[in-house]
Design a protein around this motif. Structure first.
Motif, PDB file in Angstrom:
ATOM      1  N   ASN A 351       0.828  -1.212   0.000  1.00  0.00           N
ATOM      2  CA  ASN A 351       0.000   0.000   0.000  1.00  0.00           C
ATOM      3  C   ASN A 351       0.859   1.259   0.000  1.00  0.00           C
ATOM      4  N   HIS A 354      -0.531   4.792  -0.095  1.00  0.00           N
ATOM      5  CA  HIS A 354      -1.161   5.409   1.060  1.00  0.00           C
ATOM      6  C   HIS A 354      -0.235   6.367   1.788  1.00  0.00           C
ATOM      7  N   HIS A 365     -10.813   5.978  -4.425  1.00  0.00           N
ATOM      8  CA  HIS A 365     -11.589   4.843  -3.935  1.00  0.00           C
ATOM      9  C   HIS A 365     -11.307   3.644  -4.834  1.00  0.00           C
ATOM     10  N   GLN A 367     -11.388  -1.075  -4.531  1.00  0.00           N
ATOM     11  CA  GLN A 367     -11.770  -2.219  -3.704  1.00  0.00           C
ATOM     12  C   GLN A 367     -10.559  -2.969  -3.141  1.00  0.00           C
ATOM     13  N   GLN A 368      -9.378  -2.387  -3.265  1.00  0.00           N
ATOM     14  CA  GLN A 368      -8.182  -3.024  -2.723  1.00  0.00           C
ATOM     15  C   GLN A 368      -8.158  -2.853  -1.211  1.00  0.00           C
ATOM     16  N   ARG A 369      -7.902  -3.930  -0.503  1.00  0.00           N
ATOM     17  CA  ARG A 369      -7.919  -3.903   0.960  1.00  0.00           C
ATOM     18  C   ARG A 369      -6.697  -4.632   1.521  1.00  0.00           C
ATOM     19  N   ASP A 370      -6.406  -4.324   2.767  1.00  0.00           N
ATOM     20  CA  ASP A 370      -5.499  -5.095   3.594  1.00  0.00           C
ATOM     21  C   ASP A 370      -4.050  -5.047   3.093  1.00  0.00           C
ATOM     22  N   ALA A 374      -1.699  -0.615   5.395  1.00  0.00           N
ATOM     23  CA  ALA A 374      -3.061  -0.281   4.948  1.00  0.00           C
ATOM     24  C   ALA A 374      -3.572   0.905   5.764  1.00  0.00           C
ATOM     25  N   HIS A 376      -5.233   3.609   4.769  1.00  0.00           N
ATOM     26  CA  HIS A 376      -6.623   3.936   4.416  1.00  0.00           C
ATOM     27  C   HIS A 376      -7.284   2.641   3.950  1.00  0.00           C
ATOM     28  N   ASN A 377      -8.069   2.021   4.828  1.00  0.00           N
ATOM     29  CA  ASN A 377      -8.649   0.720   4.464  1.00  0.00           C
ATOM     30  C   ASN A 377     -10.147   0.805   4.217  1.00  0.00           C
ATOM     31  N   ASP A 378     -10.668   2.031   4.143  1.00  0.00           N
ATOM     32  CA  ASP A 378     -12.042   2.304   3.713  1.00  0.00           C
ATOM     33  C   ASP A 378     -13.126   1.736   4.623  1.00  0.00           C
ATOM     34  N   ASN A 383     -15.684  -4.146  -0.465  1.00  0.00           N
ATOM     35  CA  ASN A 383     -14.380  -4.446  -1.040  1.00  0.00           C
ATOM     36  C   ASN A 383     -14.508  -5.211  -2.362  1.00  0.00           C
TER      37      ASN A 383
END
Length: 485
Positions: A351, A354, A365, A367-370, A374, A376-378, A383
């Motif tokens: 990330n 970030h 924005h 849908q990438q997570r984790d 991380a 900014h994990n929304d 996701n």
């Protein structure tokens, strides 16, 4: 007032001078978390250095539009004269390690991150408008020759010129590298180039191909070979010091951005006339054929607060272009579109976008997570994106363009031996003044005197094909060094 020292978790530190031990002279205890945290962090303070462009300097600034190019692009950062966009610029040497000298003979990286309202645009180039190779499959091989011999761990002129002497396409850039411009006087007194061919798309969907130029308004200044070596010993951080101190004194460096512009048909006609592939990174577009058009002014006016957080962790990729911009069939660019982002994933982290220096200044924005870092994990946001069962209608946004026609069968195509790799190198040589030519001869003779006869003769043969006077001058410089083969 000095702030209270805490652990990384914010817990106040009782004693930062003495470890916890079992008695006054006994062994240390594992329960001393502050000691353990300090040692653990210290062991991990260095992220892997960049394979190339390892040592760099950077600064913040702004880009201001001075001329209207909206007929070529719908990119909002160019939407009106006087518009300002924040930027971060990183300069670098290319072949050395982080501890290398700023004045070594080497290309210089010139990378600009534009924090636009439509996302980040990264213009990632060098202080030269051409490069040594034209196919990315040879990039690892080329870079290895500029690094250290695997046995001796020493820089090796034999490796360098063994590669170059077998790659006529490199001659154009080799000529630039061993000219006076191979040792610029700091970063403020050199030009920058996007080098590759990119594309611009206007509001009507019309596309043109472009090359980006950044012309220093401080004037070109270079170091002599002798001064570059002397300064490397007395002040190896010369360029870093010069840039930081100039900005600190409010002597803000500035560059004028210009572009060369061509339609697809113009490039086809030019290639038919010259035989040069306009998307070949070892070539340039002559200004007489494609004049420069002014666009705006880049100014650097703020030093970073923390070198590691900003200069070391800034992550560029030429794949980052905003709506109104696109790519080209340049093979080296196509390779870099993958390689740069992949390098940042490995070097900085999953990330890395970030981190403050890399984060867009506009809303973003995905849908990438984790993953690591991380920041900014929304939160509770989805996701994933659902499938549009009835099909999708592109919104006309994004950084793509209408593309270009593809021809022929897939395969590996080698144009070496059939392409003209000498005329432009010869043209560059013939542009040099008499003194600059002599400097070129002497700069080349120094490493060529250290290589095997076969490598030296191959390289001299390339000079001969570019211009007989080029080869004759290098031979004369070699003879003054006692090399007469």
């Amino acid at each position: 007032m000095t702030p209270t020292l805490t652990t990384a978790s914010g817990i106040p530190v009782a004693d930062n001078q003495n470890s916890i031990s079992a008695g006054e002279r006994g062994p240390l205890l594992l329960q001393d978390f502050h000691l353990i945290e300090k040692l653990q962090h210290f062991n991990r303070e260095r992220i892997p250095e960049r394979v190339v462009h390892a040592k760099g300097s950077g600064a913040y600034g702004s880009f201001t539009v001075t001329h209207d190019i909206s007929r070529y692009t719908k990119a909002k950062l160019f939407s009106q004269i006087g518009k300002h966009t924040e930027v971060f610029v990183r300069f670098s040497t290319v072949g050395g390690e982080r501890g290398s000298a700023d004045t070594e003979r080497d290309p210089r990286g010139f990378a600009v991150k534009f924090y636009t309202e439509e996302g980040n645009w990264d213009l990632v180039g060098n202080n030269t408008p051409m490069f040594f190779i034209k196919d990315p499959i040879k990039f690892p091989d080329f870079v290895h020759t500029q690094k250290r011999d695997p046995q001796t761990n020493l820089k090796s002129p034999e490796m360098m010129f063994d590669f170059w002497s077998k790659a006529p396409e490199s001659l154009h850039q080799v000529t630039m590298l061993f000219s006076d411009r191979g040792t610029p006087d700091g970063y403020r007194h050199m030009d920058g180039f996007g080098s590759h061919t990119f594309s611009l798309i206007n509001a009507n969907g019309d596309k043109v191909f472009v090359k980006w130029h950044l012309r220093t308004l401080q004037g070109i200044k270079n170091l002599s070979a002798a001064d570059a070596v002397r300064i490397a010993g007395s002040d190896p951080d010369y360029a870093q010091r010069d840039l930081f101190q100039a900005i600190a004194k409010k002597d803000f460096p500035r560059w004028e951005m210009r572009i060369q512009v061509a339609t697809e048909q113009q490039l086809k006609d030019w290639e038919a006339r010259t035989g040069w592939n306009p998307f070949d990174l070892t070539k340039v577009w002559p200004h007489a054929d494609f004049p420069l058009h002014p666009v705006g002014i880049l100014e650097l006016n703020r030093n970073p607060d923390n070198y590691h957080a900003e200069v070391e962790q800034v992550a560029f990729s030429p794949a980052n272009v905003v709506p109104g911009m696109g790519y080209s069939p340049d093979k080296m660019l196509q390779g870099r579109l993958f390689a740069y982002h992949d390098a940042q994933l490995y070097r900085v982290g999953t990330n890395h976008q970030h981190l403050p220096v890399n984060a867009p200044r506009c809303p973003f924005h995905n849908q990438q997570r984790d993953g690591s870092m991380a920041i900014h994990n929304d939160g509770a946001a989805s996701n994933y994106a659902t499938v549009e069962a009835q099909g999708s209608a592109p919104a006309g946004l994004g950084h793509g363009d209408s593309g270009w026609p593809l021809h022929g069968q897939t395969g590996r195509y080698d144009g070496r031996g059939k392409e003209d790799d000498f005329t432009q190198a010869g043209n560059l040589f013939r542009l040099l003044s008499a003194q600059s030519k002599q400097n070129l001869f002497d700069n080349l003779a120094a490493p060529l005197s250290q290589v095997s006869r076969d490598v030296r003769q191959r390289q001299l043969n390339l000079f001969e094909q570019a211009d007989p006077a080029y080869a004759a001058g290098v031979r004369a410089a070699l003879q003054r060094r006692g090399i007469t083969d």
